[in-house]
Structure formats: structure tokens, C-alpha cells
Write a protein that holds these residues in place. Structure first.
Motif, short mmCIF file in Angstrom:
data_model
loop_
_atom_site.label_atom_id
_atom_site.label_comp_id
_atom_site.label_asym_id
_atom_site.label_seq_id
_atom_site.Cartn_x
_atom_site.Cartn_y
_atom_site.Cartn_z
N PHE A 88 70.78 68.04 72.74
CA PHE A 88 70.71 68.15 71.47
C PHE A 88 71.49 67.22 70.54
O PHE A 88 72.84 66.98 70.90
CB PHE A 88 71.26 69.76 71.20
CG PHE A 88 71.46 70.15 69.60
CD1 PHE A 88 70.28 70.49 68.81
CD2 PHE A 88 72.72 70.10 69.05
CE1 PHE A 88 70.17 70.56 67.47
CE2 PHE A 88 72.78 70.62 67.62
CZ PHE A 88 71.62 70.69 66.97
N GLU A 89 70.90 66.44 69.60
CA GLU A 89 72.00 65.56 68.66
C GLU A 89 72.11 66.18 67.41
O GLU A 89 71.19 66.29 66.64
CB GLU A 89 71.05 64.36 68.74
CG GLU A 89 70.74 63.81 70.00
CD GLU A 89 69.73 62.30 69.90
OE1 GLU A 89 69.93 61.52 68.81
OE2 GLU A 89 68.54 62.25 70.39
N THR A 90 73.26 66.37 67.22
CA THR A 90 73.65 66.59 65.94
C THR A 90 73.21 65.61 64.71
O THR A 90 73.32 64.44 65.02
CB THR A 90 75.20 66.76 65.74
OG1 THR A 90 75.67 67.63 66.88
CG2 THR A 90 75.83 67.48 64.57
N ALA A 91 72.61 66.33 63.63
CA ALA A 91 72.27 65.42 62.48
C ALA A 91 73.40 64.65 62.14
O ALA A 91 74.51 65.33 61.57
CB ALA A 91 71.47 66.19 61.69
N SER B 228 70.67 64.20 56.39
CA SER B 228 69.16 65.20 56.03
C SER B 228 68.30 64.44 56.61
O SER B 228 67.31 65.37 57.14
CB SER B 228 69.36 65.65 54.45
OG SER B 228 70.30 66.30 54.21
N PHE C 297 64.76 68.63 55.51
CA PHE C 297 65.65 68.10 56.80
C PHE C 297 64.69 67.25 57.75
O PHE C 297 63.57 67.76 58.17
CB PHE C 297 66.31 69.19 57.67
CG PHE C 297 66.94 68.85 58.86
CD1 PHE C 297 68.35 67.89 58.87
CD2 PHE C 297 66.30 68.83 60.13
CE1 PHE C 297 68.75 67.38 60.14
CE2 PHE C 297 66.80 68.23 61.23
CZ PHE C 297 68.06 67.69 61.34
N VAL D 292 61.85 72.03 53.66
CA VAL D 292 61.40 72.02 54.96
C VAL D 292 62.26 71.51 55.99
O VAL D 292 63.18 70.56 55.56
CB VAL D 292 60.01 70.96 54.74
CG1 VAL D 292 59.60 70.69 56.32
CG2 VAL D 292 58.85 71.77 54.05
N THR D 293 62.18 72.06 57.22
CA THR D 293 63.07 71.50 58.23
C THR D 293 62.27 71.03 59.35
O THR D 293 61.18 71.69 59.90
CB THR D 293 63.73 72.85 58.81
OG1 THR D 293 64.90 73.28 57.75
CG2 THR D 293 64.65 72.25 60.01
N TYR E 87 62.52 69.55 63.01
CA TYR E 87 63.39 69.14 64.00
C TYR E 87 63.21 67.94 64.81
O TYR E 87 62.18 67.39 64.67
CB TYR E 87 63.38 70.20 65.07
CG TYR E 87 64.22 71.65 64.79
CD1 TYR E 87 63.53 72.60 63.78
CD2 TYR E 87 65.09 72.14 65.71
CE1 TYR E 87 64.29 73.52 63.53
CE2 TYR E 87 65.77 73.48 65.17
CZ TYR E 87 65.25 74.11 64.33
OH TYR E 87 65.93 75.41 63.88
N VAL F 283 59.29 75.41 58.82
CA VAL F 283 60.15 75.17 59.88
C VAL F 283 59.27 74.38 61.03
O VAL F 283 58.53 75.36 61.64
CB VAL F 283 60.94 76.03 60.55
CG1 VAL F 283 62.01 75.58 61.47
CG2 VAL F 283 61.78 76.49 59.15
N ALA G 86 61.48 74.78 66.03
CA ALA G 86 62.65 75.33 66.37
C ALA G 86 62.40 75.78 68.06
O ALA G 86 61.42 75.32 68.36
CB ALA G 86 62.69 76.74 65.58
N ASP G 87 63.39 76.28 68.60
CA ASP G 87 63.51 76.69 70.02
C ASP G 87 62.40 77.83 70.32
O ASP G 87 61.96 78.60 69.57
CB ASP G 87 64.71 77.24 70.58
CG ASP G 87 66.03 76.13 70.52
OD1 ASP G 87 65.57 74.87 70.32
OD2 ASP G 87 67.25 76.54 70.72
N ASP H 215 57.02 76.68 66.47
CA ASP H 215 58.05 76.29 67.61
C ASP H 215 57.65 75.27 68.39
O ASP H 215 56.62 74.99 68.70
CB ASP H 215 58.32 77.57 68.22
CG ASP H 215 59.33 78.61 67.91
OD1 ASP H 215 59.58 78.49 66.69
OD2 ASP H 215 59.46 79.78 68.30
#
Lengths: 311, 311, 311
Positions: free
Chosen positions: C96-99, C102, C120, C137-138, C140, C156, C159-160, C195
Motif C-alpha cells: 500500500f502506497e500512501t498518496a 490528490s 482522487f 470520484v476516488t 485507487y 469509487v 476499494a478492497d 472493488d
């Protein structure tokens, strides 16, 4: 939707490069879908089945794919693809405007209204007085909110209508130039989606209260003092009359009218219009009392089978 | 909810400009709704049907619309409109605080916790250690999250309760001063909405896992190690006991208790409390085995009709 | 998912600190779940019931909790907890890479694509040409969007997966290193959640159109030219073939295949795979015509009871 100024039939025909029938100076005031069309409007029709309906509607200009006889006092725009050309007009008169900022400069925001962080407010949006717009709300271009309106986090007002023409090469989208109108004293919960009208307004009238994660389709009109619980889905072009109550996870098919003071119990599926003043349940929904009787009847089947064996 | 300090009966009566019955120094510690009321609390009641319940509750101060006999060791606040005055108290003690920034200065965020971009974190929010808060999440004021909590994008924690009084002039909203509490090791999917409690907490207990687009109403308590699939809607004031499994699109009516280790199959509608340890299905939900039998019975009706014709 | 470069069996065994059976230089190209596994991949299995399936799959490296006989041309990684160690590998190869912002610097955004405010966009995301990504909108990390894609507000992507192992001490999450792939000319409405795949891709193929508030689970594949109405929930690992129509509030259980051109009426619940080319209704869903007959039959029960009384 009305144009900012009156155009002539000739001007319109030049925008979409099509022929016309009628005086070249025939005035054109706006464009609308058949169910909300008014005098002076363009309406489009591309199937012979609906020619008469369009020609006899209030519309005074009919964008049509055959040169038919033009009714008295009206005009025709004759195009090989009215759907495509109606989209061209929408693109011309209501072009998509990219946002320059999270809150558009052209937006008007009333006194006492609180806009929380991370909200998007599109071009030409109008918000009344003493509203609260919670974080991460999205309000698309040209939506109009009254006074004392609360919009909870993550809600989206004014996304495109879900309206496609099935062409051999794929679904072709009808562009939407309408908006969403939220009247005074309306509360909308978190995570709701209210689509804008195709040419007119999706409207939620005074004093109605919506819970979370509710879907309202394009051009639907929700009356005054309605109460709508979470996960309700209302399709496009519905009329929900005043003081209707919809419990959780109810679904309503497109074009249905729900009469005044009707109550629809949770998870019911509404596939046609319903009279007001009654309580409904199930899918297909019936009056709740009748439906509950049917559920009780089912439990009598084993007994029926036993009796039949004896005979 | 408890006040930051103890107030006297007289002070409270002055805030809401009403009469009181009891010692003017009678201590008032907080205010709560009837189902979560504790000693020292104010409770409100405005219908004679519920007077006894309120007067005999743990509440020691009853905000009531009639001067009735005051029970021993308690006090009364006598108001012409207890609902309005309960709201006045909420507005006084838990006023809505406009956000000064996307992440409030007063928020406490634990070590190792990652806050992704575009997140809103309200005033006085507390987030534990090693959490991940994904983009576009909204966490309203005073919500509390434990350690190792994951909240996926677009989820909203702490929007207002959907709770209105139907007055002739329109729906009057009960203001919500409660919060949302998320315990350790809880995962919440994307696009969920968890409303805050009216005066207490909406709670999701340790180790429970929620999928996407789930709705949880005000004051509901979800136990430990529950598994909840997407599009589930749980109304307000429910108790979901430990290790309950709710499959997709299940709906649960307000106030229901779902017993420990119950399993509710997809799309079921729960209109009353259910015993734990069993599997349920349908709407109205019954034990799944029984419901499936009923579905099989329906298919025997044509055969029954045939037999009856012969007789 | 494939690794950026080929690793040896020994290297992999060192990452997860376990024994191996096979040549230490045996090449390992990637890792995948059983239903999408390819030659060169690691697959994991921790229940004897599924040993054979894993050993005989296309995977050439089996991460297993018992030293069994190794099939010809394959290798084993022997671990006391394959689930934990599969997670270790995901954490190693797709951390997991922190952003940092944005819109990630590593994101590639095609010509003519409009990104509205408050969006994002995660690391290594690729977006094609002429797309519109609406506000809030997100998207990932590592998701891929084609050309002419529209994503409405609040949606979104990525997501997981909702995928947990039930351990005595609590639910243990399977980490997800896959992504979401949206092909050309797809429209996705507001407030949807798609997802990402566990190791592979959740895919929406060319020309499909999704309305608002739709849930699509991990690894599900939606075909070309599908039309999906609002509040539909599709669980993980489903295959929705081309030109399928799903009306509002339909739910589909995990792993189901819906055949080409099937139409599923509103609120239906799909608990198993369905043949294409037909119209289905109800829960459990059956062909619509049959289901509607059953509903009519129920109404004949009172008449049946009357007749039986007479006999």
C-alpha cells in the motif's frame, strides 16, 4: 429548457445542418422532451409510432426523421437522425463547462448558508439562505436549491440522466441539459444521488425529507412533505405526489405516479401507478392487507394437500 | 449525552425558558432519549401515552408538556413543547460548529494512521492508531474510531439521524448531538453511511466487517465479529448481536434485535426481532428452511387445481 | 498478478520464511487466486478438500500447509499458514502506497480527459483519452480506464475486496493487489463502488452503461454493452456476459454467471447461474413468465379452500 433568447427556425436548422418546413423566421424558444414540452419548444421524434403524439403535442417545432404534413401554426426540422441532432442542440445551448474551481465563481450562495470543506459547486448553481451543505457533496452545474436546505455528506445532485438509445454500434447517450431543483426546507441524507432532468428539472418540493443512499432518476418530481427512507430507488419521470411515505429499499419503475398520502412498505416493488391514500406492500405491490392475506394463504397449502390425499 | 459539567435545574429551565418542579439546585448531568437514558439525565415526553414510561425511567429530570405529580427524587421541566425545547438544549450544549479546515485542529489522530487526500475530519474527532482513512471519506464532529480501523472511500460517518416530528406546518427535525463509535479492527467498505446517535452513540463493535454501500441508522449497535454484505440497510435503534451475518440487500426495521450468530440470507426483510443461532430468509423473514418449503408449495397449486376439477 | 520480474522459488521462500519442494531456481512469475491462475503463478491452498484442485490447476507453484507429493514440473512452498503468507507476498509485491497528492504524479492521464475538482487518482493509475471524471470520484492505485469513459461524482473504483478468513481471534482479511479495468466507452453513474480484484482485475467491458449506486464485487467481469440500473449489487467473482440487462435493485450472488442477453427484472435475487437469452424475475429468480403464473396461483388459494369445504 428555454434558450437565453428566441432563435429563428433557420438559425436552429443551421446549427444541426438539416432541412426545415415552415417560415424561416418561425420563433423557437426552447427544447424539451415530449412529457414536459411547452409552446415554442422543439421536441424530437424518430419512430413513426410516436409521430402523431409529437406533432399534436404543445411543441411548435418537431425535429423528425420524415417530411410529414406540418400541422397548422407549427414547423418541422427534418433530419436523418433526430436523436443525434437533439444532442447537438443540447451541446450547443448547454455545453459542458469544465470547472475552474471547487466552488464556481458564477455560483450564487445565499446569506447564512454554510458550505463545508471538499464540496463541489458547479457553474451557475443557486443556493438559498440558511442552508448547510456538508462535506464531499457534489452539485452539478445549474442546480437550484431553496432556503433552509440541508444536504448531507457525499450526496450528488445533478448527474446525467441514465438514458440511452440502443444503436447497432453501441448505446448512444441522450445528453442532459436540465437540472435539479430542491425547494425550501428539504433535507437530503448522505450518499444520495439525484439525477438532473434531460431538458427540464428533477424536483423535490417543499418540506420533503430524504434519508441516506436514495436514488432519484431524471425528471422525477417528488411532492411536498414526502418522507423517503434509505436505499429507496425512484426511476426517471415519476411523479410522487404530496405527503407520500416510502419505506426502506422500495423501488419504483420509471413513469409511475404515486398518489397523495400513499404509504409504501419496505422493499416493495412498484411496477405501475398507484392511487393515493392507501398502504401498499410487496412486488408486484398490492394493498398491504391483501398482500398479507396472500402470505397467510401460502401456509395453508400443506393442509390442502393433506385433505386432497384423504379424498 | 453528558454535559461537560453538572448544571442545576434552574439553569436548565432558564435555557429553555420554562417552569420547573423540584429543587432549583437539583443536579442535571446530561440528556438522553428514553431508550438510553441514565440517572441524572433529562428525558422528554410530549404524549400522555408515554408519560408513565418517561416518569418511571432512569431519567431524573422529565421535560414534559403537563404538570403531573413528580416522582420522589426526581424533577420536572414543564414546557408547552418538549420536542422544541429538547432541540434547544441540543443546540445549546452541542451546537453545530462550522469547519475551519478539512481536518479539524481539535481532531486527535493516532500514531501510524494514514489519512488519504480529500478526507474531511470534523471537530473533536478521535482516531486511534494504525488506521487507514481512504479518500473522500467524511467523519462528522465528535466521532470516535479505535485502532486498526479501515474506512474506504466515500463513506460518511456521523450524518444526522432521520428523525422528524410531523407537525401541521411540516416535519420538524430532532437535532442530533450524539456520535458514531467504531471499535478496534473494524473495516468499513466504500460508500457506506453510518448516522450518529440522537443523544448517544451509533456503535460498531470490535472486529466487525462491513462491505460497501451499507446504511446504519441512528443509535443502532452492531456487535462484535459481524459480517455485513453490501447494500444492507439497518434502520435506527437496532441491536445486532455478536457474530451475526447479513447478506446483500437485507433490510432491518427500526428497533429490531437480531440474536447472536443469526444468519440472514440476501434480500430478506426483517420486520421484527429474531432469535439468534438460526438462518432466516424472505420478507416477512422466517426460518430459511420453512420459507423454502413455502416456495415449493406454491408450485403445487396447478396440480391442486387439476385434482379439484376432477372431483 | 505478475511480478515486475521473474523470481526464483528460493527468493520467494525467503520472503515468507517457509520451506520449499523443487529446484531452488524454479521460476516464479506471479501469484493469483485459483480461479484466475496461470502458468508460472503461485496459488495458495490451506484445506485438504481443495489440495487436488490447487495441485492440478495451471499454477506451477503451490503454497500449501502440508508437504504433499509435488506434481511433475511444479514446485511447492510449504507453510504453516498459506493465507498469512499469501498476504505477506501481496504486501511485498504490491505494498500500500500512501498518496502524496490528490492526483498521483505516477498517474497517466490521456489527451482531452477532464478531471473535475476534488477527485482522487492513485498511484500508477492510467486513464485514456476524452474521459470525464466528475467531482469527488476516488480511483485507487493501479486502476486502468480506457477512452471516452465517464465516471460520475462520488464513485469509487478499486476499494478492497470483501474477503475474510474466519479465524478464532477474528476475521483475517485477504489483502488485495489487483485492480479495476474499465474499457472504452463505459459510463458509470454517481455513487457506485467497484472493488478491485484480489490478484486479478475486476473488469467492465466496452460500451457497458451503469446507473447510480451500483455495487460490483472483486474479480467480477461485466461484458460488453450491458445495461445496469441503479442499486444493483453484484457480488464477487461473477461473470455477466455481453448485452445483459439488470434492472433496479437486482442482487447477484458470488460466482454466478449470467448468460448473454439475459434480462433480469427489478429486485430479483439471483442465487445461481442463469442461461442467456431469457427474462428472469423474483427471488429465487425463475423465468419471468413462470414466476408471474405462480403469483397468480397464490390468489386462487381462497377459492381452493372454499371448494374443499364444500366437499
Amino acid at each position: 429548457m428555454k434558450f437565453a433568447k428566441t432563435h429563428t427556425l433557420k438559425e436552429i436548422s443551421e446549427i444541426i445542418a438539416c432541412d426545415f418546413v415552415g417560415d424561416e423566421n418561425f420563433p423557437v424558444l426552447g427544447m424539451n422532451e415530449i412529457h414536459v414540452v411547452e409552446e415554442g419548444d422543439i421536441v424530437f421524434v424518430d419512430h413513426p409510432k410516436y409521430y402523431d403524439k409529437a406533432l399534436q403535442s404543445k411543441a411548435t417545432v418537431v425535429l423528425i426523421n420524415k417530411e410529414v404534413e406540418c400541422p397548422e401554426g407549427k414547423a418541422l426540422l427534418v433530419s436523418d437522425d433526430p436523436f443525434r441532432d437533439f444532442n447537438k442542440l443540447t451541446r450547443h445551448f448547454k455545453p459542458f463547462e469544465t470547472a475552474a474551481a471547487s466552488i464556481a465563481e458564477s455560483a450564487e450562495i445565499g446569506e447564512g448558508t454554510i458550505i463545508q470543506p471538499n464540496v463541489f459547486i458547479g457553474n451557475h448553481v443557486k443556493i438559498g439562505k440558511n442552508c448547510v451543505i456538508h462535506p464531499n457533496v457534489t452539485i452539478y452545474d445549474r442546480c437550484i436549491l431553496g432556503d433552509n436546505v440541508t444536504i448531507h455528506a457525499g450526496t450528488v445532485l445533478g448527474a446525467d440522466a441514465f438514458y440511452y438509445k440502443n444503436r447497432p454500434e453501441g448505446f448512444d447517450k441522450l445528453l442532459t441539459g436540465g437540472n435539479v431543483v430542491i425547494e425550501n426546507n428539504v433535507d437530503i441524507g448522505a450518499g444520495c444521488t439525484i439525477d438532473r432532468g434531460v431538458t427540464a428539472s428533477t424536483t423535490i418540493k417543499e418540506g420533503s425529507k430524504l434519508d441516506n443512499q436514495i436514488q432519484v432518476g431524471h425528471d422525477t418530481i417528488i411532492g411536498k412533505k414526502c418522507l423517503i427512507a434509505s436505499h429507496v430507488g425512484i426511476a426517471g419521470c415519476c411523479i410522487i405526489e404530496d405527503e407520500v411515505t416510502l419505506w426502506g429499499q422500495v423501488g419504483i419503475t420509471s413513469g409511475a405516479t404515486i398518489g397523495k398520502k400513499a404509504v409504501i412498505l419496505a422493499q416493495s416493488g412498484i411496477s405501475k401507478s398507484l392511487e393515493g391514500g392507501k398502504t401498499y406492500f410487496g412486488y408486484p405491490a398490492e394493498e398491504a392487507r391483501e398482500k398479507l392475506k396472500q402470505i397467510a394463504y401460502i401456509k395453508k397449502i400443506p393442509e390442502i394437500l393433506k385433505k386432497l390425499k384423504k379424498i
